[in-house]
Enzyme design. Structure first.
Site, PDB file in Angstrom:
ATOM      1  N   ARG A 135      -3.408  13.219  -5.275  1.00 59.51           N
ATOM      2  CA  ARG A 135      -1.764  12.576  -5.361  1.00 59.51           C
ATOM      3  C   ARG A 135      -1.174  12.879  -6.424  1.00 59.51           C
ATOM      4  O   ARG A 135      -1.405  14.256  -6.872  1.00 59.51           O
ATOM      5  CB  ARG A 135      -2.143  10.986  -5.769  1.00 59.51           C
ATOM      6  CG  ARG A 135      -2.226   9.738  -4.905  1.00 59.51           C
ATOM      7  CD  ARG A 135      -1.952   8.297  -6.311  1.00 59.51           C
ATOM      8  NE  ARG A 135      -3.165   8.554  -7.000  1.00 59.51           N
ATOM      9  CZ  ARG A 135      -2.573   8.327  -8.626  1.00 59.51           C
ATOM     10  NH1 ARG A 135      -1.418   9.033  -8.494  1.00 59.51           N
ATOM     11  NH2 ARG A 135      -3.605   8.487  -9.273  1.00 59.51           N
ATOM     12  N   LYS A 140      -0.010   3.764  -2.045  1.00 59.23           N
ATOM     13  CA  LYS A 140       0.257   3.841  -3.363  1.00 59.23           C
ATOM     14  C   LYS A 140       1.715   3.391  -3.100  1.00 59.23           C
ATOM     15  O   LYS A 140       2.002   2.875  -4.049  1.00 59.23           O
ATOM     16  CB  LYS A 140      -0.281   4.334  -3.930  1.00 59.23           C
ATOM     17  CG  LYS A 140      -1.585   5.177  -4.347  1.00 59.23           C
ATOM     18  CD  LYS A 140      -1.970   3.727  -4.927  1.00 59.23           C
ATOM     19  CE  LYS A 140      -3.979   3.905  -4.941  1.00 59.23           C
ATOM     20  NZ  LYS A 140      -4.337   2.892  -5.839  1.00 59.23           N
ATOM     21  N   HIS A 157      -4.299  -3.431  -9.852  1.00 58.40           N
ATOM     22  CA  HIS A 157      -5.009  -2.107  -9.402  1.00 58.40           C
ATOM     23  C   HIS A 157      -6.818  -2.667 -10.264  1.00 58.40           C
ATOM     24  O   HIS A 157      -7.264  -2.655 -10.762  1.00 58.40           O
ATOM     25  CB  HIS A 157      -4.550  -1.102 -10.153  1.00 58.40           C
ATOM     26  CG  HIS A 157      -5.694   0.549  -9.481  1.00 58.40           C
ATOM     27  ND1 HIS A 157      -6.019   1.416 -10.176  1.00 58.40           N
ATOM     28  CD2 HIS A 157      -5.387   0.131  -8.294  1.00 58.40           C
ATOM     29  CE1 HIS A 157      -5.901   2.462  -9.607  1.00 58.40           C
ATOM     30  NE2 HIS A 157      -6.235   1.597  -8.246  1.00 58.40           N
ATOM     31  N   SER A 165      -9.296   5.321 -10.319  1.00 53.76           N
ATOM     32  CA  SER A 165      -9.735   5.872  -8.801  1.00 53.76           C
ATOM     33  C   SER A 165     -10.983   6.719  -9.622  1.00 53.76           C
ATOM     34  O   SER A 165     -11.224   7.326 -10.786  1.00 53.76           O
ATOM     35  CB  SER A 165      -8.756   6.821  -8.266  1.00 53.76           C
ATOM     36  OG  SER A 165      -8.025   6.796  -7.531  1.00 53.76           O
ATOM     37  N   LYS A 211     -14.838   1.390  -8.883  1.00 51.23           N
ATOM     38  CA  LYS A 211     -14.208  -0.013  -7.606  1.00 51.23           C
ATOM     39  C   LYS A 211     -15.104  -0.520  -6.763  1.00 51.23           C
ATOM     40  O   LYS A 211     -15.710  -1.431  -5.641  1.00 51.23           O
ATOM     41  CB  LYS A 211     -12.402  -0.157  -7.736  1.00 51.23           C
ATOM     42  CG  LYS A 211     -11.604  -0.029  -9.325  1.00 51.23           C
ATOM     43  CD  LYS A 211     -10.229   0.110  -9.385  1.00 51.23           C
ATOM     44  CE  LYS A 211      -9.581   0.552  -7.816  1.00 51.23           C
ATOM     45  NZ  LYS A 211      -9.510   2.131  -8.192  1.00 51.23           N
ATOM     46  N   THR A 212     -14.391   1.226  -5.747  1.00 52.31           N
ATOM     47  CA  THR A 212     -15.050   1.018  -4.147  1.00 52.31           C
ATOM     48  C   THR A 212     -16.248  -0.030  -4.541  1.00 52.31           C
ATOM     49  O   THR A 212     -17.178  -0.395  -3.626  1.00 52.31           O
ATOM     50  CB  THR A 212     -14.516   1.731  -3.104  1.00 52.31           C
ATOM     51  OG1 THR A 212     -13.033   1.601  -3.204  1.00 52.31           O
ATOM     52  CG2 THR A 212     -15.141   1.890  -2.162  1.00 52.31           C
ATOM     53  N   ASP A 240      -9.712  -2.620  -3.705  1.00 48.34           N
ATOM     54  CA  ASP A 240      -8.102  -1.547  -4.118  1.00 48.34           C
ATOM     55  C   ASP A 240      -7.736  -2.049  -4.413  1.00 48.34           C
ATOM     56  O   ASP A 240      -6.925  -2.070  -6.234  1.00 48.34           O
ATOM     57  CB  ASP A 240      -8.067  -0.100  -3.572  1.00 48.34           C
ATOM     58  CG  ASP A 240      -7.444   0.698  -4.441  1.00 48.34           C
ATOM     59  OD1 ASP A 240      -7.799   1.025  -5.916  1.00 48.34           O
ATOM     60  OD2 ASP A 240      -6.698   1.388  -4.190  1.00 48.34           O
ATOM     61  N   ARG A 280     -12.380  11.773   0.698  1.00 48.97           N
ATOM     62  CA  ARG A 280     -12.261  10.482   0.829  1.00 48.97           C
ATOM     63  C   ARG A 280     -12.915  10.341   2.116  1.00 48.97           C
ATOM     64  O   ARG A 280     -12.968  10.715   2.912  1.00 48.97           O
ATOM     65  CB  ARG A 280     -10.842  10.302   0.673  1.00 48.97           C
ATOM     66  CG  ARG A 280     -10.470  10.339  -0.691  1.00 48.97           C
ATOM     67  CD  ARG A 280     -10.372   8.976  -1.949  1.00 48.97           C
ATOM     68  NE  ARG A 280      -9.683   9.232  -3.183  1.00 48.97           N
ATOM     69  CZ  ARG A 280      -9.806   8.288  -3.713  1.00 48.97           C
ATOM     70  NH1 ARG A 280     -10.023   7.445  -3.513  1.00 48.97           N
ATOM     71  NH2 ARG A 280      -8.748   8.569  -4.571  1.00 48.97           N
TER      72      ARG A 280
END
Length: 536
Positions: free
Chosen positions: A61, A201, A220, A238, A242-243, A257, A322
């Site tokens: 990003r 996002k 988030h 990130s 989390k994932t 997410d 990713r």
């Protein structure tokens, strides 16, 4: 102009101002978008059937290039200390120029939902220059039925043209890259970057702006649920896990997410997952690894060998490699994207200082303190220019996506935690045995064991000690977990050096929290570490 695919004839491109297009492809399926991406030279099919694309110079990003239109509606509702401002006049010029730039192009359009709760979802229309971007956003958001598409009316519009280069002087931005958000009119313009994550996002940011007004907490976070309807929420930036940690074969995945917490419980904003793949292995993360071998998954910036087999250990293009896939590619994913009110909240941090324990139990006040602090480390590659982990404080564990002041989200979360009597935990997935460069990442096996104990309630029966630096409660011993890592100081070769790092970190916490002093009660204010700074 030729049009292909299923569209709602009442709300087409011309209505929005897109004219003179060569072709418009409406709501194409994955197979069709594969064909277009290959035909256009945008991507290639890899062994196993996934589609692999590269994002060019933007492999993460670009938060410094994101702007919100400052108008009468947003003037007093946006946290401008955290958000770049763009004038309505500059936005209008940018929109006009991008519409002109699109003339003669082929555009790909998807009509999608943001939000699995029908009471709070957002109808999103996305116009993409690239077929693989259109496939990406189709994977990531929720797909209406074919019948629902016939009467779909867009509430939010995203125009994504990577080939358009912004002019900072003309468009009121910082560089040739721009993500411009008109929250009042629900329009987002993305230009000068091929990083597909900007699209998802932008939808998250829009929901983060809209939902607090109706009493819904946008988060988030990832979320999953056990057999006993014990929903768990995992906050984190990130790279914090989390994932990975929510993709537990013993629990049903709600999402990885972005979620809302409303009167009916938790609901996913998305219909897909966007997982980091650097050093991904079948042994450590079998569910996510399996998605990379399937038709319909998109790989970003992943290095391929001469047989087009992905090499997930190769970070030469970026550490932020990713994979993007529909959530139903995870075998135990929820069919509804909705779940009951959570029983546990886990706040994930990747502590680059190697100071925090692998897990700690938080009081309600401590949970608010750490939620507003949002301490973690930016993981290499997640943002442009970040080449190694850097300690940072990202309030609400997602400051770049939170347009309102953190106190708005903090107040919502505080009330929900108290109303539903939620257990709160701080989990360090970062470093142990020393700081970054000396220590090593927390073993995922140990993290999973501790989380299982927290979520099934057994950890509550263990003996705890009070952490001398932060005041939260840390288990002394847990079955199946190396006892030494529960006491970070004991993992360092030089305990005195640990004490110095710990003092440095608690001072950083206290200095950072000064900006929230006027927005929290005394319980929260006193829930952090006691340092010279905090005592003054």
């Amino acid at each position: 102009m030729r049009e292909f695919g299923l569209r709602n004839s009442a709300f087409g491109c011309e209505t929005f101002g897109l004219k003179g297009l060569k072709s418009v492809y409406w709501n194409l399926t994955e197979a069709e978008l594969y064909e277009h991406a290959i035909r256009n030279g945008e991507a290639q099919i890899v062994a196993g059937g996934a589609l692999c694309a590269e994002t060019g110079i933007h492999t993460g990003r670009s938060p410094k290039d994101k702007f919100i239109v400052r108008d009468a509606e947003t003037e007093n509702s946006i946290w401008w200390d955290n958000s770049g401002a763009m004038s309505p006049e500059s936005f209008d010029i940018l929109l006009t120029d991008m519409l002109a730039h699109a003339e003669g192009m082929e555009l790909y359009v998807q009509d999608l939902y943001g939000g699995a709760d029908p009471a709070h979802r957002l109808n999103v229309r996305v116009y993409d220059e690239l077929a693989w971007h259109n496939h990406f956003i189709r994977n990531m958001l929720l797909r209406p039925s074919r019948d629902d598409l016939k009467s779909f009316e867009a509430e939010m519009t995203v125009i994504d043209l990577p080939s358009f280069k912004a002019d900072p002087e003309r468009h009121g931005c910082r560089s040739e890259t721009v993500i411009a958000c008109d929250l009042t009119n629900k329009i987002v313009l993305i230009a000068g970057t091929a990083y597909a994550g900007e699209m998802k996002k932008s939808v998250f940011s829009m929901l983060n702006y809209l939902l607090p007004e109706v009493g819904v907490m946008p988060m988030h976070c990832s979320a999953n649920i056990g057999d006993d309807d014990d929903t768990a929420v995992f906050f984190g930036l990130s790279g914090t896990g989390k994932t990975t940690l929510s993709a537990d074969p013993a629990r049903t995945l709600i999402g990885d997410d972005e979620h809302g917490w409303g009167p009916s419980g938790i609901f996913n904003f998305e219909g897909g997952c966007y997982a980091k793949t650097i050093r991904l292995s079948e042994e450590a993360e079998p569910e996510i690894f399996a998605t990379t071998q399937r038709f319909g998954t998109i790989l970003e910036n992943v290095v391929l060998d001469d047989m087009r087999v992905p090499d997930f250990d190769d970070g030469s293009k970026t550490e932020n490699t990713r994979c993007c896939y529909p959530i139903h590619f995870i075998p135990n994913a929820s069919e509804t994207g909705r779940a009951a009110h959570p029983k546990n909240i886990i706040m994930l941090t990747a502590d680059a200082f190697g100071v925090l324990p692998p897990i700690a139990k938080l009081t309600d006040a401590q949970a608010m303190y750490h939620f507003l602090s949002g301490y973690t480390a930016k993981v290499a590659g997640t943002e442009r220019g970040v080449t190694e982990p850097q300690a940072t404080f990202s309030t609400c564990f997602g400051a770049p996506f939170m347009p309102r002041h953190p106190s708005v989200y903090g107040a919502l979360l505080k009330d929900l935690i108290r109303e539903h009597n939620v257990n709160c935990w701080l989990v360090n997935t970062g470093w142990t045995g020393g700081a970054y460069g000396v220590g090593h990442r927390m073993p995922i096996k140990e993290t999973r064991a501790l989380l299982r104990a927290a979520l099934d309630g057994s950890l509550n029966t263990h003996e705890f000690r009070t952490d001398s630096n932060f005041g939260f409660m840390v288990p002394v011993a847990v079955s199946g977990v190396d006892t030494s890592i529960l006491d970070p100081r004991s993992t360092w070769s030089d305990p005195a050096e640990y004490d110095m790092q710990a003092a440095k970190l608690v001072d950083m916490f206290a200095a950072n929290f000064q900006i929230f002093q006027e927005h929290v009660d005394d319980l929260v204010l006193n829930a952090g570490p006691i340092t010279k700074i905090a005592a003054e």
